[in-house]
Design an enzyme around this catalytic site. Structure first.
Site, PDB file in Angstrom:
ATOM      1  N   ASP A 190      31.224  17.728  70.772  1.00 20.41           N
ATOM      2  CA  ASP A 190      32.310  18.546  70.217  1.00 20.41           C
ATOM      3  C   ASP A 190      31.847  20.006  70.240  1.00 20.41           C
ATOM      4  O   ASP A 190      30.693  20.301  69.907  1.00 20.41           O
ATOM      5  CB  ASP A 190      32.597  18.158  68.765  1.00 20.41           C
ATOM      6  CG  ASP A 190      33.041  16.705  68.619  1.00 20.41           C
ATOM      7  OD1 ASP A 190      33.798  16.224  69.472  1.00 20.41           O
ATOM      8  OD2 ASP A 190      32.611  16.064  67.637  1.00 20.41           O
ATOM      9  N   ARG A 212      34.356  15.709  74.170  1.00 20.35           N
ATOM     10  CA  ARG A 212      35.265  15.209  73.137  1.00 20.35           C
ATOM     11  C   ARG A 212      36.111  16.363  72.598  1.00 20.35           C
ATOM     12  O   ARG A 212      36.852  16.968  73.356  1.00 20.35           O
ATOM     13  CB  ARG A 212      34.433  14.507  72.045  1.00 20.35           C
ATOM     14  CG  ARG A 212      35.242  13.848  70.970  1.00 20.35           C
ATOM     15  CD  ARG A 212      36.068  12.655  71.434  1.00 20.35           C
ATOM     16  NE  ARG A 212      36.632  11.941  70.298  1.00 20.35           N
ATOM     17  CZ  ARG A 212      37.486  10.930  70.372  1.00 20.35           C
ATOM     18  NH1 ARG A 212      37.859  10.471  71.540  1.00 20.35           N
ATOM     19  NH2 ARG A 212      37.931  10.356  69.293  1.00 20.35           N
ATOM     20  N   ARG A 272      46.551  15.638  71.647  1.00 20.90           N
ATOM     21  CA  ARG A 272      45.810  16.106  70.481  1.00 20.90           C
ATOM     22  C   ARG A 272      45.590  17.619  70.491  1.00 20.90           C
ATOM     23  O   ARG A 272      44.479  18.083  70.381  1.00 20.90           O
ATOM     24  CB  ARG A 272      44.478  15.375  70.389  1.00 20.90           C
ATOM     25  CG  ARG A 272      44.663  13.884  70.193  1.00 20.90           C
ATOM     26  CD  ARG A 272      43.377  13.176  69.848  1.00 20.90           C
ATOM     27  NE  ARG A 272      43.658  11.789  69.472  1.00 20.90           N
ATOM     28  CZ  ARG A 272      42.719  10.910  69.143  1.00 20.90           C
ATOM     29  NH1 ARG A 272      41.459  11.275  69.112  1.00 20.90           N
ATOM     30  NH2 ARG A 272      43.043   9.682  68.818  1.00 20.90           N
ATOM     31  N   LYS A 275      45.900  17.128  66.940  1.00 21.70           N
ATOM     32  CA  LYS A 275      46.238  15.984  66.090  1.00 21.70           C
ATOM     33  C   LYS A 275      45.994  16.423  64.650  1.00 21.70           C
ATOM     34  O   LYS A 275      44.966  17.029  64.346  1.00 21.70           O
ATOM     35  CB  LYS A 275      45.356  14.783  66.410  1.00 21.70           C
ATOM     36  CG  LYS A 275      45.539  13.690  65.381  1.00 21.70           C
ATOM     37  CD  LYS A 275      45.235  12.310  65.876  1.00 21.70           C
ATOM     38  CE  LYS A 275      45.630  11.327  64.774  1.00 21.70           C
ATOM     39  NZ  LYS A 275      45.885  10.003  65.270  1.00 21.70           N
TER      40      LYS A 275
END
Ligand SMILES: *[C@@H]1O[C@H](CO)[C@@H](O)[C@H](O)[C@H]1NC(C)=O
Length: 392
Positions: A190, A212, A272, A275
């Protein structure tokens, strides 16, 4: 030879001495400081405050400065490449059901938190061997009171993300490009994580080629966060939707989080983006979504979103589901309800070759009352030329 002059206040001047007869290097004279102030929920974030700015000489020093308990202004004037600094890992991962184009633009997965075997990878998942750069999968744990700023478009962190967690507070990340965190693998890393923090301002950054999430807030309380003027570039050769677009972009599912997203340019993603869930209160204002092959918002249970003054250009599905509460600024007359709670009438969103947004919930607007709320302008495409690195 380099002379460094520490000036009073938060900026330093760096002058590069010229060799006799060479005056060109004087052009590199620069003064470093955070530019501007955060708007919206993270108003009041000061980062390293008045700490003198300094340039870490290498990745080890950058990591030390980010993780120590000293207030700092950390200046990145080059690329800090973490790839290889923690070796590589080879283990069993998987080819999830979503990878319908293996070897041809799909994204395989690392088996983080048993994702490959707990059903989330879908029916027909197969085990495969994965080899990834170890540095990418865990971010640097940034401590409190830090400003991290880039020079021009030169401040790059390659191969590792930043994680503001475990009570860290008051962090500014400005004008930094974070890139290449094992983009071939879901769970490869991330870029920026906020989890149990407060007062985080991410401004004029660029995020690209991430395995990610580009930005993730959760699951602990992230409190007050502002994402402004950032470029989230989802263009990738490893897409979970097999179409060159990154699916895992922005994930806002924290507890009691207050997230302002203003003037961000979010493009070539497929899901997303963001999201929303947990019980996050999100003010998405004057952002520009472009070339999204799937959905922008996915508002899960508990998510509360006001979306106003945004542009959706070539976005297939602006809002996938609304299991929480969503106010999509549907009409000039309906938008007047915002003035009581946000201090202004909400601005209409603009749609070009895109689906519709919807969203007429208003009961949650009271949650904005008394908070620091970003102002709103008419939806505009100027965001695309102002967001990202090298623009301040
Ligand atoms: C951060 O700065 C504030 C204000 O100067 C100070 O009260 C706090 O102790 C600092 N936090 C850390 C972890 O150093």
């Amino acid at each position: 030879m380099k002379f460094t002059t520490i000036a009073l206040g938060s900026a330093i001047s760096v002058a590069y001495a010229a060799v006799p007869g060479d005056r060109s290097q004087f052009a590199e004279r620069a003064t470093y400081a955070v530019v501007g102030k955060p708007e919206g929920f993270a108003t009041g974030t000061t980062g390293g405050g008045s700490a003198a700015c300094a340039i870490p000489s290498n990745v080890a020093e950058l990591k030390t400065w980010l993780t120590d308990s000293t207030a700092r202004c950390i200046v990145l004037d080059k690329e800090y490449n973490f790839k290889g600094t923690e070796g590589t890992t080879t283990e069993t991962g998987c080819r999830p059901a979503s990878n319908t184009c293996p070897g041809n633009g799909g994204q395989d997965a690392i088996n983080k938190a048993s994702w490959c075997t707990n059903g989330n990878a879908g029916a027909g998942v197969t085990s495969i061997s994965v080899t990834y750069d170890t540095a990418g999968v865990a971010g640097i744990n940034v401590r409190s009171n830090k400003s991290i700023i880039g020079v021009g478009s030169k401040g790059v962190i390659r191969g590792k993300g930043l994680r503001i967690a475990n009570g860290a507070k008051n962090v500014i990340i400005q004008n930094i490009h974070i890139t290449e965190l094992n983009p071939q693998y879901i769970w490869g890393g991330d870029a920026i994580t906020v989890d149990g923090a407060d007062l985080v301002w991410v401004d004029h950054c660029k995020v690209s080629l991430i395995g990610r999430q580009m930005f993730v807030a959760g699951t602990g309380a992230s409190n007050r966060v502002t994402l402004s003027n950032n470029e989230f570039d989802g263009s990738t050769s490893w897409s979970a939707t097999c179409d060159g677009h990154h699916y895992w972009a922005i994930y806002l599912t924290g507890s009691s989080d207050l997230i302002t997203m203003k003037n961000n340019y979010i493009h070539h993603t497929s899901g997303r983006s963001p999201k929303v869930g947990g019980n996050s209160l999100v003010h998405a204002v004057n952002n520009y979504w472009y070339a999204n092959s799937g959905h922008a918002f996915d508002n899960g249970a508990g998510g509360m979103v006001v979306a106003e003054g945004n542009v959706f250009q070539n976005v297939v599905t602006p809002l996938l589901e609304n299991a929480g509460q969503f106010f999509g600024s549907p009409s000039t007359s309906a938008n007047m309800v915002c003035s009581t709670y946000l201090g202004h009438n909400c601005q209409l969103n603009s749609f070009g070759s895109s689906g519709t947004l919807g969203g007429t919930d208003t009961a949650f607007l009271a949650n904005f009352k008394g908070k620091s709320i970003a102002s709103a302008s008419t939806a505009s495409s100027s965001v695309t030329s102002l967001a990202g690195v090298g623009k301040i």
